[in-house]
Design a protein around this motif. Structure first.
Motif, PDB file in Angstrom:
ATOM      1  N   GLU A 230       0.854  -1.187   0.000  1.00 22.11           N
ATOM      2  CA  GLU A 230       0.000   0.000   0.000  1.00 22.11           C
ATOM      3  C   GLU A 230       0.887   1.233   0.000  1.00 22.11           C
ATOM      4  O   GLU A 230       1.564   1.525   0.985  1.00 22.11           O
ATOM      5  CB  GLU A 230      -0.937  -0.021   1.203  1.00 22.11           C
ATOM      6  CG  GLU A 230      -1.908  -1.194   1.158  1.00 22.11           C
ATOM      7  CD  GLU A 230      -3.098  -1.001   2.078  1.00 22.11           C
ATOM      8  OE1 GLU A 230      -3.438   0.167   2.385  1.00 22.11           O
ATOM      9  OE2 GLU A 230      -3.677  -2.011   2.489  1.00 22.11           O
ATOM     10  N   ALA A 231       0.870   1.942  -1.116  1.00 24.07           N
ATOM     11  CA  ALA A 231       1.787   3.066  -1.298  1.00 24.07           C
ATOM     12  C   ALA A 231       1.193   4.398  -0.861  1.00 24.07           C
ATOM     13  O   ALA A 231       1.935   5.332  -0.537  1.00 24.07           O
ATOM     14  CB  ALA A 231       2.201   3.152  -2.766  1.00 24.07           C
ATOM     15  N   GLU A 232      -0.132   4.510  -0.836  1.00 22.31           N
ATOM     16  CA  GLU A 232      -0.756   5.799  -0.535  1.00 22.31           C
ATOM     17  C   GLU A 232      -0.522   6.194   0.919  1.00 22.31           C
ATOM     18  O   GLU A 232      -0.864   5.450   1.838  1.00 22.31           O
ATOM     19  CB  GLU A 232      -2.252   5.736  -0.824  1.00 22.31           C
ATOM     20  CG  GLU A 232      -2.955   7.074  -0.669  1.00 22.31           C
ATOM     21  CD  GLU A 232      -4.417   7.019  -1.055  1.00 22.31           C
ATOM     22  OE1 GLU A 232      -5.109   8.040  -0.896  1.00 22.31           O
ATOM     23  OE2 GLU A 232      -4.866   5.949  -1.524  1.00 22.31           O
ATOM     24  N   LEU A 233       0.038   7.375   1.106  1.00 22.58           N
ATOM     25  CA  LEU A 233       0.328   7.869   2.449  1.00 22.58           C
ATOM     26  C   LEU A 233      -0.913   8.529   3.039  1.00 22.58           C
ATOM     27  O   LEU A 233      -1.680   9.192   2.334  1.00 22.58           O
ATOM     28  CB  LEU A 233       1.481   8.872   2.408  1.00 22.58           C
ATOM     29  CG  LEU A 233       2.809   8.366   1.841  1.00 22.58           C
ATOM     30  CD1 LEU A 233       3.840   9.490   1.834  1.00 22.58           C
ATOM     31  CD2 LEU A 233       3.328   7.176   2.634  1.00 22.58           C
ATOM     32  N   LEU A 234      -1.110   8.341   4.331  1.00 19.89           N
ATOM     33  CA  LEU A 234      -2.238   8.958   5.015  1.00 19.89           C
ATOM     34  C   LEU A 234      -1.958  10.439   5.247  1.00 19.89           C
ATOM     35  O   LEU A 234      -0.811  10.857   5.365  1.00 19.89           O
ATOM     36  CB  LEU A 234      -2.484   8.266   6.355  1.00 19.89           C
ATOM     37  CG  LEU A 234      -2.751   6.757   6.311  1.00 19.89           C
ATOM     38  CD1 LEU A 234      -2.980   6.229   7.723  1.00 19.89           C
ATOM     39  CD2 LEU A 234      -3.957   6.444   5.429  1.00 19.89           C
ATOM     40  N   THR A 235      -3.024  11.223   5.321  1.00 20.20           N
ATOM     41  CA  THR A 235      -2.896  12.650   5.585  1.00 20.20           C
ATOM     42  C   THR A 235      -3.710  13.015   6.822  1.00 20.20           C
ATOM     43  O   THR A 235      -4.795  12.459   7.062  1.00 20.20           O
ATOM     44  CB  THR A 235      -3.390  13.488   4.391  1.00 20.20           C
ATOM     45  OG1 THR A 235      -4.767  13.157   4.110  1.00 20.20           O
ATOM     46  CG2 THR A 235      -2.552  13.212   3.151  1.00 20.20           C
ATOM     47  N   LYS A 236      -3.220  13.964   7.594  1.00 18.92           N
ATOM     48  CA  LYS A 236      -3.891  14.363   8.824  1.00 18.92           C
ATOM     49  C   LYS A 236      -5.271  14.948   8.561  1.00 18.92           C
ATOM     50  O   LYS A 236      -6.198  14.783   9.360  1.00 18.92           O
ATOM     51  CB  LYS A 236      -3.046  15.391   9.569  1.00 18.92           C
ATOM     52  CG  LYS A 236      -1.855  14.811  10.316  1.00 18.92           C
ATOM     53  CD  LYS A 236      -1.193  15.896  11.151  1.00 18.92           C
ATOM     54  CE  LYS A 236      -0.057  15.334  11.989  1.00 18.92           C
ATOM     55  NZ  LYS A 236       0.566  16.370  12.831  1.00 18.92           N
ATOM     56  N   SER A 237      -5.426  15.653   7.449  1.00 22.31           N
ATOM     57  CA  SER A 237      -6.688  16.334   7.172  1.00 22.31           C
ATOM     58  C   SER A 237      -7.871  15.377   7.095  1.00 22.31           C
ATOM     59  O   SER A 237      -9.013  15.773   7.337  1.00 22.31           O
ATOM     60  CB  SER A 237      -6.577  17.120   5.860  1.00 22.31           C
ATOM     61  OG  SER A 237      -6.269  16.257   4.771  1.00 22.31           O
ATOM     62  N   ASP A 238      -7.606  14.115   6.773  1.00 19.32           N
ATOM     63  CA  ASP A 238      -8.689  13.132   6.681  1.00 19.32           C
ATOM     64  C   ASP A 238      -9.217  12.722   8.053  1.00 19.32           C
ATOM     65  O   ASP A 238     -10.293  12.120   8.141  1.00 19.32           O
ATOM     66  CB  ASP A 238      -8.199  11.884   5.940  1.00 19.32           C
ATOM     67  CG  ASP A 238      -7.937  12.158   4.469  1.00 19.32           C
ATOM     68  OD1 ASP A 238      -8.569  13.075   3.926  1.00 19.32           O
ATOM     69  OD2 ASP A 238      -7.090  11.461   3.870  1.00 19.32           O
ATOM     70  N   TYR A 239      -8.480  13.034   9.110  1.00 19.42           N
ATOM     71  CA  TYR A 239      -8.865  12.548  10.444  1.00 19.42           C
ATOM     72  C   TYR A 239      -8.962  13.670  11.476  1.00 19.42           C
ATOM     73  O   TYR A 239      -9.259  13.397  12.636  1.00 19.42           O
ATOM     74  CB  TYR A 239      -7.868  11.496  10.920  1.00 19.42           C
ATOM     75  CG  TYR A 239      -7.778  10.332   9.969  1.00 19.42           C
ATOM     76  CD1 TYR A 239      -8.713   9.304   9.991  1.00 19.42           C
ATOM     77  CD2 TYR A 239      -6.771  10.269   8.997  1.00 19.42           C
ATOM     78  CE1 TYR A 239      -8.653   8.253   9.095  1.00 19.42           C
ATOM     79  CE2 TYR A 239      -6.699   9.221   8.098  1.00 19.42           C
ATOM     80  CZ  TYR A 239      -7.640   8.221   8.144  1.00 19.42           C
ATOM     81  OH  TYR A 239      -7.588   7.182   7.254  1.00 19.42           O
ATOM     82  N   GLU A 240      -8.745  14.906  11.070  1.00 17.26           N
ATOM     83  CA  GLU A 240      -8.848  16.032  11.990  1.00 17.26           C
ATOM     84  C   GLU A 240     -10.269  16.599  11.947  1.00 17.26           C
ATOM     85  O   GLU A 240     -10.547  17.593  11.290  1.00 17.26           O
ATOM     86  CB  GLU A 240      -7.815  17.109  11.635  1.00 17.26           C
ATOM     87  CG  GLU A 240      -6.383  16.687  11.939  1.00 17.26           C
ATOM     88  CD  GLU A 240      -5.368  17.757  11.551  1.00 17.26           C
ATOM     89  OE1 GLU A 240      -4.375  17.928  12.284  1.00 17.26           O
ATOM     90  OE2 GLU A 240      -5.568  18.408  10.509  1.00 17.26           O
TER      91      GLU A 240
END
Length: 406
Positions: A230-240
């Motif tokens: 799984e190459a896609e990096l998570l971003t904070k904006s999706d969980y803030e």
């Protein structure tokens, strides 16, 4: 004069090593392959379904998980006895049961309450087993991401061995020209053999983990384990975001909460049953009031456990989300560091091709880039584990509530 001539020959020889296919020219291709998509590879949802799908008995799935984790723990102790970590903890919530001694009684009201109590206990068990199924899937996700991470580390270690092999040869040439000491060569050789030993031990350990995963997924012993990176990096904006609505929905749908409510009902019916027992032969005696008080305490305990379950779920949602955000922050930091190192190595690669940098110098720089990339990979897959933990706690995305009733 002769020494300068030898040095010129040395530099020429080292620069000639940039021939097509040389490992020090493949550094960017190697790191790209870490996240390269594979055909016929298992993804996360397939792993969860094989581990504890609705068609699999949850008791059997639980036993497979226990065996898989035992195998992983034993392999870790065997191959890395001095760096043994604790085995992954298994969360088993809401497993409170109430064992009742049933007598043959004549009171019809008491019989009715007994039936209601048994129904409530059965309902609690039903929801506990559903909760356990989700917990097993969460543990399967942890094994899945951990194995992906370790396979990536294994690939990078193998590449580092190739770089070290070239580096040792380059230093031997320099040592013959009197440009480095024999100790420098021996130090590089020790580094090579030490990493090689770790590589083989780590390879054997990863094979044990694959065997454990086969057992968990009930696959044949000769099944080739291929997992989808799984190459896609998570971003904070999706969980803030505000978790109030998420928490409320999770409490409404939580199997643990439903099980705790059923246990409150069971305790209540048990108390009513005890109150009616005065009409039976066994209810006559000095123990009647004691039995009523005791059954009342079971109601209080069940209510307390229900409240505690609610608090635990709320705390888990906020805690796992905070840990996830912190981990994503680590990923972002590691990516920034890696990009800086990548830019520097790109520049050094151009200098090497232009003939102004020797191969051993380039390899030394590439080691830093591989190290930074490795740290990014570790943080990335750790963030995916934390994401799954948060999803399990909040019952979102892959853990959405299935509207199943008794």
């Amino acid at each position: 004069m002769m020494k300068m001539f030898n040095y010129a020959l040395l530099i020429s020889a080292l620069l000639l090593s940039k021939a097509f296919g040389a490992p020090h020219l493949d550094v960017f291709n190697v790191v790209d392959e870490v996240f390269e998509k594979k055909s016929d590879a298992l993804n996360l949802e397939e792993v969860k379904e094989l581990a504890a799908g609705d068609s699999i008995d949850v008791g059997i799935a639980y036993e497979r998980l226990i065996q898989a984790q035992k195998r992983i723990s034993q392999a870790r102790a065997r191959y890395f006895p001095y760096t043994l970590g604790s085995a992954a903890a298994i969360y088993f919530g809401g497993a409170w049961s109430n064992l009742m001694l049933v007598e043959l009684l004549t009171s019809l009201p008491m019989k009715w309450y007994d039936v209601r109590e048994a129904k409530s206990l059965s309902t609690a068990q039903f929801y506990n087993r559903k909760a356990l199924r989700l917990n097993i899937q969460n543990q399967a996700a942890r094994i899945y991401y951990t194995l992906l991470k370790e396979q990536a580390l294994l690939k990078l270690a193998q590449y580092e061995l190739q770089l070290l092999d070239v580096l040792v040869d380059a230093l031997k040439v320099k040592e013959q020209a009197g440009l480095v000491s024999i100790q420098d060569v021996e130090s590089a050789e020790r580094r090579y053999f030490s990493l090689k030993d770790e590589f083989f031990r780590f390879s054997a350990y990863v094979e044990e983990e694959k065997t454990a995963l086969r057992e968990l997924l009930n696959l044949k012993y000769d099944h080739v384990i291929k997992l989808q990176p799984e190459a896609e990096l998570l971003t904070k904006s999706d969980y803030e975001y505000d978790l109030a609505d998420t928490t409320e929905l999770a409490l409404e749908n939580s199997y643990e909460v439903k099980a705790s409510i059923s246990l409150v009902n069971a305790a209540f019916y048990a108390k009513r049953s005890t109150q009616w027992s005065i009409l039976s032969f066994s209810g006559i005696g000095f123990s009647y009031l004691h039995n009523v008080r005791y059954s009342g305490s079971l109601v209080d305990e069940a209510i307390y456990r229900r409240e505690l379950t609610n608090q635990n779920i709320q705390n888990s949602i906020y805690t796992t989300r905070d840990i996830l955000l912190d981990t994503i922050g680590v990923v972002e930091s590691e990516v920034a560091i890696m990009e800086l190192t990548k830019g520097f190595v790109t520049s050094r690669m151009a200098d090497f091709k232009a003939g102004t940098v020797a191969v051993d110098e380039l390899i030394d720089d590439e080691f830093y880039f591989v190290r930074d990339f490795r740290e990014m990979v570790i943080a990335h897959y750790t963030s995916l584990i934390r994401k799954d933990d948060f999803q399990r706690a909040a019952l979102i995305e892959s853990y959405e509530q299935i509207n199943g009733e008794l």
